[in-house]
Design a protein around this motif. Structure first.
Motif, PDB file in Angstrom:
ATOM      1  N   GLU A 135      40.990  49.548  39.392  1.00 23.26           N
ATOM      2  CA  GLU A 135      40.039  50.485  40.012  1.00 23.26           C
ATOM      3  C   GLU A 135      38.639  50.291  39.440  1.00 23.26           C
ATOM      4  N   ARG A 136      38.558  50.043  38.143  1.00 26.40           N
ATOM      5  CA  ARG A 136      37.243  49.831  37.520  1.00 26.40           C
ATOM      6  C   ARG A 136      36.630  48.514  37.979  1.00 26.40           C
ATOM      7  N   LEU A 137      37.455  47.503  38.140  1.00 19.61           N
ATOM      8  CA  LEU A 137      36.950  46.246  38.688  1.00 19.61           C
ATOM      9  C   LEU A 137      36.464  46.438  40.125  1.00 19.61           C
ATOM     10  N   HIS A 138      37.190  47.201  40.909  1.00 19.48           N
ATOM     11  CA  HIS A 138      36.748  47.500  42.277  1.00 19.48           C
ATOM     12  C   HIS A 138      35.381  48.175  42.270  1.00 19.48           C
ATOM     13  N   ALA A 139      35.207  49.133  41.357  1.00 18.95           N
ATOM     14  CA  ALA A 139      33.957  49.878  41.298  1.00 18.95           C
ATOM     15  C   ALA A 139      32.782  48.978  40.948  1.00 18.95           C
ATOM     16  N   VAL A 140      33.033  47.950  40.139  1.00 23.11           N
ATOM     17  CA  VAL A 140      31.956  47.069  39.681  1.00 23.11           C
ATOM     18  C   VAL A 140      31.712  45.921  40.656  1.00 23.11           C
ATOM     19  N   PHE A 141      32.773  45.231  41.059  1.00 24.49           N
ATOM     20  CA  PHE A 141      32.626  44.025  41.875  1.00 24.49           C
ATOM     21  C   PHE A 141      32.731  44.304  43.365  1.00 24.49           C
ATOM     22  N   GLY A 142      33.383  45.416  43.735  1.00 14.93           N
ATOM     23  CA  GLY A 142      33.735  45.670  45.123  1.00 14.93           C
ATOM     24  C   GLY A 142      35.158  45.227  45.378  1.00 14.93           C
ATOM     25  N   ALA A 143      35.925  46.033  46.108  1.00 17.33           N
ATOM     26  CA  ALA A 143      37.338  45.726  46.328  1.00 17.33           C
ATOM     27  C   ALA A 143      37.529  44.380  47.025  1.00 17.33           C
ATOM     28  N   GLU A 144      36.555  43.980  47.852  1.00 16.30           N
ATOM     29  CA  GLU A 144      36.681  42.716  48.581  1.00 16.30           C
ATOM     30  C   GLU A 144      36.502  41.506  47.671  1.00 16.30           C
ATOM     31  N   ARG A 145      36.078  41.742  46.431  1.00 17.51           N
ATOM     32  CA  ARG A 145      35.887  40.646  45.484  1.00 17.51           C
ATOM     33  C   ARG A 145      36.816  40.767  44.276  1.00 17.51           C
ATOM     34  N   VAL A 146      37.942  41.393  44.480  1.00 15.07           N
ATOM     35  CA  VAL A 146      38.961  41.532  43.429  1.00 15.07           C
ATOM     36  C   VAL A 146      40.313  41.162  44.017  1.00 15.07           C
ATOM     37  N   LEU A 147      41.048  40.319  43.323  1.00 11.16           N
ATOM     38  CA  LEU A 147      42.401  39.931  43.727  1.00 11.16           C
ATOM     39  C   LEU A 147      43.319  40.073  42.528  1.00 11.16           C
ATOM     40  N   VAL A 148      44.478  40.701  42.731  1.00 12.58           N
ATOM     41  CA  VAL A 148      45.465  40.859  41.663  1.00 12.58           C
ATOM     42  C   VAL A 148      46.688  40.013  42.010  1.00 12.58           C
ATOM     43  N   VAL A 149      47.100  39.186  41.057  1.00 17.14           N
ATOM     44  CA  VAL A 149      48.250  38.298  41.225  1.00 17.14           C
ATOM     45  C   VAL A 149      49.300  38.679  40.195  1.00 17.14           C
ATOM     46  N   GLU A 150      50.515  38.939  40.651  1.00 16.20           N
ATOM     47  CA  GLU A 150      51.604  39.291  39.744  1.00 16.20           C
ATOM     48  C   GLU A 150      52.368  38.043  39.325  1.00 16.20           C
ATOM     49  N   GLU A 151      52.845  38.068  38.087  1.00 19.59           N
ATOM     50  CA  GLU A 151      53.675  36.974  37.589  1.00 19.59           C
ATOM     51  C   GLU A 151      55.130  37.244  37.981  1.00 19.59           C
ATOM     52  N   SER A 152      55.781  36.252  38.523  1.00 21.87           N
ATOM     53  CA  SER A 152      57.145  36.454  39.011  1.00 21.87           C
ATOM     54  C   SER A 152      58.153  36.610  37.882  1.00 21.87           C
ATOM     55  N   ARG A 153      57.886  35.990  36.735  1.00 26.06           N
ATOM     56  CA  ARG A 153      58.862  36.027  35.641  1.00 26.06           C
ATOM     57  C   ARG A 153      58.408  36.887  34.466  1.00 26.06           C
ATOM     58  N   MET A 154      57.287  37.575  34.629  1.00 28.21           N
ATOM     59  CA  MET A 154      56.743  38.384  33.551  1.00 28.21           C
ATOM     60  C   MET A 154      56.205  39.681  34.136  1.00 28.21           C
ATOM     61  N   ARG A 155      55.843  40.603  33.253  1.00 27.11           N
ATOM     62  CA  ARG A 155      55.259  41.862  33.711  1.00 27.11           C
ATOM     63  C   ARG A 155      53.735  41.807  33.754  1.00 27.11           C
ATOM     64  N   ASN A 156      53.169  40.675  33.432  1.00 29.24           N
ATOM     65  CA  ASN A 156      51.713  40.524  33.482  1.00 29.24           C
ATOM     66  C   ASN A 156      51.209  40.534  34.916  1.00 29.24           C
ATOM     67  N   GLN A 157      50.018  41.074  35.086  1.00 29.43           N
ATOM     68  CA  GLN A 157      49.243  40.907  36.303  1.00 29.43           C
ATOM     69  C   GLN A 157      47.915  40.268  35.913  1.00 29.43           C
ATOM     70  N   ILE A 158      47.439  39.357  36.742  1.00 29.60           N
ATOM     71  CA  ILE A 158      46.154  38.731  36.500  1.00 29.60           C
ATOM     72  C   ILE A 158      45.194  39.217  37.575  1.00 29.60           C
ATOM     73  N   ALA A 159      44.100  39.809  37.137  1.00 33.48           N
ATOM     74  CA  ALA A 159      43.068  40.281  38.054  1.00 33.48           C
ATOM     75  C   ALA A 159      41.922  39.284  38.069  1.00 33.48           C
ATOM     76  N   PHE A 160      41.571  38.820  39.262  1.00 29.62           N
ATOM     77  CA  PHE A 160      40.410  37.961  39.453  1.00 29.62           C
ATOM     78  C   PHE A 160      39.308  38.792  40.102  1.00 29.62           C
ATOM     79  N   ALA A 161      38.089  38.605  39.648  1.00 31.56           N
ATOM     80  CA  ALA A 161      36.930  39.253  40.256  1.00 31.56           C
ATOM     81  C   ALA A 161      35.798  38.238  40.260  1.00 31.56           C
ATOM     82  N   TRP A 162      34.997  38.249  41.283  1.00 30.22           N
ATOM     83  CA  TRP A 162      34.015  37.189  41.439  1.00 30.22           C
ATOM     84  C   TRP A 162      32.732  37.685  42.065  1.00 30.22           C
ATOM     85  N   ARG A 163      31.696  36.891  41.827  1.00 31.10           N
ATOM     86  CA  ARG A 163      30.395  37.108  42.449  1.00 31.10           C
ATOM     87  C   ARG A 163      30.168  35.984  43.452  1.00 31.10           C
TER      88      ARG A 163
END
Length: 271
Positions: A198-226
């Motif tokens: 949510e904080r990344l959305h507020a800063v970058f905009g939701a259209e510039r944030v992508l969250v990718v889940e790891e299939s074998r782990m509980r980690n999520q990787i959030a990408f945000a870009w300009r």
């Protein structure tokens, strides 16, 4: 010895006794190295591994999420400057330093004891392409506006992500630290990952944030870009002429993230 000299001596003595502290004044924990079988692990507690490597192949990205985070390189220009928050066992540092010689790396780690173990994990010494600094990660990022083409944030202690690396202000500073067209990736191994997103959305905009889940782990990787999304051929171009070991580790991840980006409502307007 005057009163001021005594006070200064007592302060230095107390700092040595107390040991290093984080930005909030909390004492930092001394890590240890555990070796077992083919592996070496960086640990703050026996039950919690911060980083793990193959002793006979220290440049290999052993943990899934470390590969996924590097998909931020899809946004990288020809000679990128990469900032990293959190050194740990240096998995990504070693991989990039070996396989992406065109890149410059600047790494910040707030725990000097972690930095002191860099040779235990085969992390190269500082050189023209690599610099490791001991500093507070949030302050380090805030002091470098417009500096990085790629910013990788994987700062953890024994309790999780430190509070200073969890605020909307920190993510705003990450946005400011990126060059136009730059990208951020964040490892989210926390129960409140949605709050970070949510904080990344507020800063970058939701259209510039992508969250990718790891299939074998509980980690999520959030990408945000300009700026714009990478082109459809970017993954292939990024890995052209790389060593087979690099291609085998990164190509599947790059293809997966590129496919997710292709389906993402990202903007093509530079920011």
């Amino acid at each position: 010895m005057g009163n001021s000299s005594i006070a200064a001596w007592l302060q230095r003595w107390w700092q040595r006794v107390r040991g290093p502290v984080d930005a909030s004044g909390r004492r930092l924990r001394r890590p240890s190295v555990r070796r077992y079988g083919r592996y070496a692990a960086l640990q703050f507690t026996r039950s919690q591994t911060q980083s793990r490597m193959l002793a006979d192949d220290p440049d290999h990205l052993l943990i899934d999420y470390t590969r996924t985070m590097l998909a931020a390189l899809l946004w990288a220009p020809a000679r990128p400057r990469i900032g990293m928050v959190g050194l740990g066992g240096g998995s990504q540092v070693k991989f990039i330093h070996r396989h992406f010689p065109e890149a410059t790396l600047e790494v910040v780690e707030n725990n000097p004891w972690v930095v002191g173990l860099r040779r235990e994990f085969g992390i190269p010494d500082d050189d023209a392409r690599l610099r490791v600094e001991v500093d507070d990660g949030a302050a380090f990022v805030a002091a470098r506006p417009g500096r990085y083409d790629v910013l990788l944030v994987d700062g953890y202690d024994e309790t999780g992500i430190p509070p200073v690396l969890s605020t909307q202000r920190f993510y705003a500073d990450c946005h400011a630290a990126l060059a136009p067209g730059g990208a951020l990736s964040v490892n989210l191994f926390v129960a409140e990952a949605d709050v970070h997103v949510e904080r990344l959305h507020a800063v970058f905009g939701a259209e510039r944030v992508l969250v990718v889940e790891e299939s074998r782990m509980r980690n999520q990787i959030a990408f945000a870009w300009r700026g714009p999304l990478p082109g459809p051929d970017r993954a292939a171009g990024l890995m052209a002429n790389r060593e087979p070991a690099a291609i085998a580790q990164l190509q599947p991840v790059l293809d997966r993230v590129a496919a997710a980006l292709a389906a993402h409502p990202g903007t093509e307007t530079p920011g």
